[in-house]
Design a protein around this motif. Structure first.
Motif, PDB file in Angstrom:
ATOM      1  N   ASP A  16      23.268 -45.797  52.020  1.00 27.38           N
ATOM      2  CA  ASP A  16      22.698 -45.339  53.285  1.00 27.38           C
ATOM      3  C   ASP A  16      21.182 -45.464  53.315  1.00 27.38           C
ATOM      4  O   ASP A  16      20.578 -45.556  54.386  1.00 27.38           O
ATOM      5  CB  ASP A  16      23.084 -43.872  53.534  1.00 27.38           C
ATOM      6  N   THR A  17      20.564 -45.481  52.153  1.00 26.26           N
ATOM      7  CA  THR A  17      19.104 -45.454  52.108  1.00 26.26           C
ATOM      8  C   THR A  17      18.462 -46.650  51.414  1.00 26.26           C
ATOM      9  O   THR A  17      17.266 -46.885  51.588  1.00 26.26           O
ATOM     10  CB  THR A  17      18.619 -44.172  51.386  1.00 26.26           C
ATOM     11  N   GLU A  18      19.246 -47.420  50.636  1.00 23.41           N
ATOM     12  CA  GLU A  18      18.611 -48.474  49.844  1.00 23.41           C
ATOM     13  C   GLU A  18      19.628 -49.495  49.355  1.00 23.41           C
ATOM     14  O   GLU A  18      20.835 -49.319  49.489  1.00 23.41           O
ATOM     15  CB  GLU A  18      17.925 -47.848  48.624  1.00 23.41           C
ATOM     16  N   HIS A  19      19.098 -50.577  48.790  1.00 24.26           N
ATOM     17  CA  HIS A  19      19.910 -51.511  48.013  1.00 24.26           C
ATOM     18  C   HIS A  19      19.790 -51.079  46.560  1.00 24.26           C
ATOM     19  O   HIS A  19      18.723 -51.187  45.954  1.00 24.26           O
ATOM     20  CB  HIS A  19      19.409 -52.951  48.180  1.00 24.26           C
ATOM     21  N   LYS A  20      20.867 -50.597  45.990  1.00 18.38           N
ATOM     22  CA  LYS A  20      20.847 -50.087  44.630  1.00 18.38           C
ATOM     23  C   LYS A  20      21.331 -51.149  43.657  1.00 18.38           C
ATOM     24  O   LYS A  20      22.418 -51.702  43.807  1.00 18.38           O
ATOM     25  CB  LYS A  20      21.737 -48.846  44.529  1.00 18.38           C
ATOM     26  N   GLU A  21      20.530 -51.450  42.654  1.00 18.79           N
ATOM     27  CA  GLU A  21      20.908 -52.445  41.658  1.00 18.79           C
ATOM     28  C   GLU A  21      21.999 -51.882  40.758  1.00 18.79           C
ATOM     29  O   GLU A  21      21.857 -50.794  40.207  1.00 18.79           O
ATOM     30  CB  GLU A  21      19.693 -52.832  40.820  1.00 18.79           C
ATOM     31  N   ILE A  22      23.078 -52.632  40.622  1.00 21.88           N
ATOM     32  CA  ILE A  22      24.210 -52.199  39.790  1.00 21.88           C
ATOM     33  C   ILE A  22      24.356 -53.085  38.559  1.00 21.88           C
ATOM     34  O   ILE A  22      24.358 -52.600  37.429  1.00 21.88           O
ATOM     35  CB  ILE A  22      25.528 -52.204  40.588  1.00 21.88           C
ATOM     36  N   LEU A  23      24.494 -54.399  38.771  1.00 15.47           N
ATOM     37  CA  LEU A  23      24.605 -55.329  37.647  1.00 15.47           C
ATOM     38  C   LEU A  23      23.229 -55.896  37.331  1.00 15.47           C
ATOM     39  O   LEU A  23      22.517 -56.346  38.233  1.00 15.47           O
ATOM     40  CB  LEU A  23      25.588 -56.458  37.956  1.00 15.47           C
ATOM     41  N   ARG A  24      22.888 -55.904  36.047  1.00 17.96           N
ATOM     42  CA  ARG A  24      21.528 -56.250  35.640  1.00 17.96           C
ATOM     43  C   ARG A  24      21.490 -57.428  34.664  1.00 17.96           C
ATOM     44  O   ARG A  24      20.732 -57.436  33.716  1.00 17.96           O
ATOM     45  CB  ARG A  24      20.857 -55.021  35.002  1.00 17.96           C
ATOM     46  N   GLY A  25      22.346 -58.396  34.911  1.00 17.06           N
ATOM     47  CA  GLY A  25      22.360 -59.581  34.061  1.00 17.06           C
ATOM     48  C   GLY A  25      23.597 -59.654  33.197  1.00 17.06           C
ATOM     49  O   GLY A  25      23.536 -59.371  31.994  1.00 17.06           O
ATOM     50  N   VAL A  26      24.721 -60.045  33.793  1.00 10.76           N
ATOM     51  CA  VAL A  26      26.007 -60.094  33.093  1.00 10.76           C
ATOM     52  C   VAL A  26      26.361 -61.532  32.749  1.00 10.76           C
ATOM     53  O   VAL A  26      26.278 -62.422  33.609  1.00 10.76           O
ATOM     54  CB  VAL A  26      27.130 -59.472  33.965  1.00 10.76           C
ATOM     55  N   ASP A  27      26.730 -61.758  31.492  1.00 10.17           N
ATOM     56  CA  ASP A  27      27.213 -63.063  31.032  1.00 10.17           C
ATOM     57  C   ASP A  27      28.645 -62.904  30.542  1.00 10.17           C
ATOM     58  O   ASP A  27      28.939 -62.017  29.730  1.00 10.17           O
ATOM     59  CB  ASP A  27      26.348 -63.583  29.882  1.00 10.17           C
ATOM     60  N   LEU A  28      29.534 -63.770  31.049  1.00  9.23           N
ATOM     61  CA  LEU A  28      30.954 -63.661  30.691  1.00  9.23           C
ATOM     62  C   LEU A  28      31.631 -64.996  30.973  1.00  9.23           C
ATOM     63  O   LEU A  28      31.354 -65.636  31.998  1.00  9.23           O
ATOM     64  CB  LEU A  28      31.603 -62.556  31.532  1.00  9.23           C
ATOM     65  N   THR A  29      32.518 -65.409  30.080  1.00  4.89           N
ATOM     66  CA  THR A  29      33.297 -66.635  30.285  1.00  4.89           C
ATOM     67  C   THR A  29      34.762 -66.343  30.005  1.00  4.89           C
ATOM     68  O   THR A  29      35.098 -65.816  28.936  1.00  4.89           O
ATOM     69  CB  THR A  29      32.816 -67.770  29.363  1.00  4.89           C
ATOM     70  N   THR A  62      21.932 -60.872  43.763  1.00  2.00           N
ATOM     71  CA  THR A  62      20.490 -61.094  43.825  1.00  2.00           C
ATOM     72  C   THR A  62      19.993 -62.062  42.756  1.00  2.00           C
ATOM     73  O   THR A  62      18.826 -62.448  42.769  1.00  2.00           O
ATOM     74  CB  THR A  62      19.742 -59.752  43.669  1.00  2.00           C
ATOM     75  N   GLY A  63      20.871 -62.451  41.844  1.00  2.00           N
ATOM     76  CA  GLY A  63      20.489 -63.408  40.825  1.00  2.00           C
ATOM     77  C   GLY A  63      21.678 -63.827  39.995  1.00  2.00           C
ATOM     78  O   GLY A  63      22.705 -63.152  39.968  1.00  2.00           O
ATOM     79  N   GLY A  64      21.554 -64.981  39.337  1.00  2.55           N
ATOM     80  CA  GLY A  64      22.620 -65.459  38.475  1.00  2.55           C
ATOM     81  C   GLY A  64      23.627 -66.327  39.196  1.00  2.55           C
ATOM     82  O   GLY A  64      23.491 -66.627  40.395  1.00  2.55           O
TER      83      GLY A  64
END
Length: 253
Positions: A16-29, A62-64
């Motif tokens: 309701d108030t912001e874009h909250k960062e949840i994933l901060r750089g996940v690598d998986l195969t 936002t990235g990756g």
């Protein structure tokens, strides 16, 4: 061989108030025929990963990158991801009033394959899959998830997976709300599809009990939106014995 590759994935969610960062750089195969268990405490980003792969509009990458056999998944719409072979079994399946299970499944199969399955073959396949999941035949004429118990909803998710035959399945806490008998039936369904089709599985769970029936090849511990540790099946046993406390202050890798 199918490969789902996730590199440096960063995802935020709109509140309701912001874009909250949840994933901060996940690598998986994840490759065909492999089962990867994703474990971690509440709020660590496990379901966010599932929804980002599926293309839920509430979650912003936002990235990756996410690729499936080298194709850019993030450039695909939700339908295109399903057509490419991705499948999400939701933690909280939604009700679809006015649409029967049989119509829903046949319409989905037609969309995925690009043509309607032959009716006689389809009825046989659906009946066989329902019997294997201990589902009464009358289930097919009920509205999708309307009035379903938790166990019925989860069996229906596995029924979809068995009939649609995806390449990579993301199972978001499929074990939640299941008693022991239902858990075994659902696990048998996952193993059956994997053995028959070479399905790759990302299994998101809090608990090790489902891993007694679905043997993981790799276990990944999520802490604060990152993979804190990866290992073999023995890592799940250690988590059950020790919990997640030791990761709370440890740097992610």
């Amino acid at each position: 061989m199918t490969t789902l590759e996730i590199r440096d994935l960063q995802v935020s969610v709109e509140t309701d108030t912001e874009h909250k960062e949840i994933l901060r750089g996940v690598d998986l195969t994840i490759n065909s025929g492999e089962t990867h268990a994703i474990m971690g405490p509440n709020g660590s980003g496990k379901s966010t990963l599932a929804y980002a792969i599926a293309g839920h509009p509430k979650y912003t990458v936002t990235g990756g990158t996410i690729t499936l056999d080298g194709e850019d998944v993030l450039a695909m719409g939700v339908d295109d991801r399903a057509h490419a072979g991705l499948f999400l079994a939701m933690q909280y399946p939604v009700e679809v009033p006015g649409v029967t299970v049989s119509n829903f499944l046949r319409t989905a199969k037609t969309s995925i394959d690009g043509e309607a399955p032959k009716l006689r073959t389809w009825v046989k396949d659906m009946k066989g899959a329902m019997e294997a999941l201990r589902m009464d035949a009358s289930f097919a004429e009920r509205n999708v998830n309307e009035g379903f118990s938790g166990g019925e909803k989860k069996r229906h998710e596995i029924l979809q997976m068995e009939l649609l035959q995806p390449k990579i399945a993301v199972l978001d806490e499929t074990d939640s709300g299941l008693d022991v008998d239902a858990l075994k039936i659902v696990a048998e369904g996952v193993n059956r599809v994997k053995e028959a089709t070479g399905l790759g599985v990302m299994l998101i769970t809090h608990y090790t009990r489902i891993l007694r029936y679905i043997q993981p090849d790799r276990v990944h511990v999520f802490i604060n939106g990152r993979v804190a540790e990866s290992g073999g099946p023995e890592l799940a046993d250690r988590l059950e014995a020790e919990g997640y406390d030791r990761y709370q202050t440890a740097p992610a890798v």
